[in-house]
Design a protein around this motif. Structure first.
Motif, PDB file in Angstrom:
ATOM      1  N   ALA A 134      34.185  40.835  10.929  1.00  0.00           N
ATOM      2  CA  ALA A 134      33.320  40.619  12.461  1.00  0.00           C
ATOM      3  C   ALA A 134      32.145  41.117  12.176  1.00  0.00           C
ATOM      4  CB  ALA A 134      34.623  40.864  13.203  1.00  0.00           C
ATOM      5  N   SER A 135      31.788  40.517  12.277  1.00  0.00           N
ATOM      6  CA  SER A 135      30.176  41.392  12.073  1.00  0.00           C
ATOM      7  C   SER A 135      29.089  40.219  13.886  1.00  0.00           C
ATOM      8  CB  SER A 135      28.609  40.370  12.051  1.00  0.00           C
ATOM      9  OG  SER A 135      28.958  38.986  10.704  1.00  0.00           O
TER      10      SER A 135
ATOM     11  N   TYR B  85      36.860  43.864  21.318  1.00  0.00           N
ATOM     12  CA  TYR B  85      37.381  42.505  21.502  1.00  0.00           C
ATOM     13  C   TYR B  85      38.927  42.490  21.186  1.00  0.00           C
ATOM     14  CZ  TYR B  85      32.988  40.145  21.724  1.00  0.00           C
ATOM     15  OH  TYR B  85      32.163  39.548  22.108  1.00  0.00           O
TER      16      TYR B  85
ATOM     17  N   THR C  54      30.604  43.868  19.479  1.00  0.00           N
ATOM     18  CA  THR C  54      30.652  44.944  19.428  1.00  0.00           C
ATOM     19  C   THR C  54      32.919  45.283  18.815  1.00  0.00           C
ATOM     20  OG1 THR C  54      29.305  45.611  21.235  1.00  0.00           O
ATOM     21  CG2 THR C  54      30.805  47.141  20.371  1.00  0.00           C
ATOM     22  N   PHE C  55      32.823  45.331  18.191  1.00  0.00           N
ATOM     23  CA  PHE C  55      34.084  45.452  16.933  1.00  0.00           C
ATOM     24  C   PHE C  55      35.116  46.030  18.143  1.00  0.00           C
ATOM     25  CE2 PHE C  55      37.071  43.446  13.799  1.00  0.00           C
ATOM     26  CZ  PHE C  55      38.230  45.064  13.938  1.00  0.00           C
TER      27      PHE C  55
ATOM     28  N   THR D  99      41.365  45.753  19.399  1.00  0.00           N
ATOM     29  CA  THR D  99      40.847  47.363  18.969  1.00  0.00           C
ATOM     30  C   THR D  99      40.228  48.148  19.704  1.00  0.00           C
ATOM     31  OG1 THR D  99      38.575  45.641  18.893  1.00  0.00           O
ATOM     32  CG2 THR D  99      39.909  44.921  17.456  1.00  0.00           C
TER      33      THR D  99
ATOM     34  N   ALA E 235      38.418  34.903  18.229  1.00  0.00           N
ATOM     35  CA  ALA E 235      38.276  36.780  18.985  1.00  0.00           C
ATOM     36  C   ALA E 235      37.832  36.318  20.431  1.00  0.00           C
ATOM     37  CB  ALA E 235      36.776  37.538  18.157  1.00  0.00           C
TER      38      ALA E 235
ATOM     39  N   SER F  20      43.750  46.586  12.303  1.00  0.00           N
ATOM     40  CA  SER F  20      42.388  46.775  11.647  1.00  0.00           C
ATOM     41  C   SER F  20      41.654  47.889  11.583  1.00  0.00           C
ATOM     42  CB  SER F  20      42.029  46.098  13.941  1.00  0.00           C
ATOM     43  OG  SER F  20      42.380  48.121  14.500  1.00  0.00           O
TER      44      SER F  20
ATOM     45  N   ASN G 265      38.902  49.165  12.423  1.00  0.00           N
ATOM     46  CA  ASN G 265      37.569  49.021  13.250  1.00  0.00           C
ATOM     47  C   ASN G 265      35.576  50.178  12.432  1.00  0.00           C
ATOM     48  OD1 ASN G 265      39.218  48.676  14.966  1.00  0.00           O
ATOM     49  ND2 ASN G 265      38.581  49.975  16.504  1.00  0.00           N
TER      50      ASN G 265
ATOM     51  N   ASN H 113      35.109  46.713  10.314  1.00  0.00           N
ATOM     52  CA  ASN H 113      35.215  45.471  11.266  1.00  0.00           C
ATOM     53  C   ASN H 113      35.518  44.629  11.184  1.00  0.00           C
ATOM     54  OD1 ASN H 113      33.424  46.917  13.246  1.00  0.00           O
ATOM     55  ND2 ASN H 113      31.633  45.140  12.744  1.00  0.00           N
ATOM     56  N   THR H 114      37.128  44.834  10.917  1.00  0.00           N
ATOM     57  CA  THR H 114      37.484  43.717   9.838  1.00  0.00           C
ATOM     58  C   THR H 114      39.168  44.349  10.104  1.00  0.00           C
ATOM     59  OG1 THR H 114      36.259  44.436   7.811  1.00  0.00           O
ATOM     60  CG2 THR H 114      38.362  43.187   7.682  1.00  0.00           C
TER      61      THR H 114
ATOM     62  N   ILE I  43      41.340  40.608  18.515  1.00  0.00           N
ATOM     63  CA  ILE I  43      40.871  39.502  17.462  1.00  0.00           C
ATOM     64  C   ILE I  43      42.071  39.520  17.069  1.00  0.00           C
ATOM     65  CG2 ILE I  43      39.925  39.683  15.092  1.00  0.00           C
ATOM     66  CD1 ILE I  43      37.835  41.780  16.164  1.00  0.00           C
TER      67      ILE I  43
END
Length: 123
Positions: A24-25, A32, A28-29, A53, A98, A72, A74, A77-78, A34
């Motif tokens: 994810a980009s 969220y 703000t991880f 997350t 997400a 996840s 963090n 961001n994956t 996801i």
């Protein structure tokens, strides 16, 4: 711009394993939920697993419970979906999604979608 990029799909035999990744980009991880939906030909889209997350809380559909594990990272961001004991009925396009609200994502209303990755399980 928010982007969700899936990877890791492919062809595997029954009983095999795959790990899907969703990078994810643009968001703000840690704020969220996801997770993953899948859609097989001529079937409705199914929400199969989601993770918050912020607190790590996870949800699994009955169809994948005990076989799939979501996690996840963090720092990267994956979000990952480890899929084991795969069955032909797991064959589908898998989509990362997400949203800020866990229940909206879980009930099929995420804000963002990835492009999908094909998973094919041969019998």
């Amino acid at each position: 711009e928010v982007q969700l990029v899936e990877s890791g799909g492919g062809l595997v035999q029954t009983g095999g394993s795959l790990r899907l990744s969703c990078a994810a980009s643009g968001l703000t991880f840690g704020n969220y939920t996801i997770g993953w939906f899948r859609q097989a030909p001529a079937k409705e889209r199914e929400g199969i697993s989601f993770i918050s997350t912020s607190n790590g809380g996870a949800y699994y559909a009955d169809s994948v419970k005990g076989r799939f594990t979501i996690s996840s990272d963090n720092a990267k961001n994956t979000v990952y979906l480890q899929m084991s004991s795969l069955k032909p009925e797991d064959t589908a396009v898998y989509y990362c999604a997400a949203g800020r609200n866990f229940w909206r994502v879980r009930t099929g209303f995420p804000t963002y979608w990835g492009q999908g990755t094909q998973v094919t399980v041969s019998s």
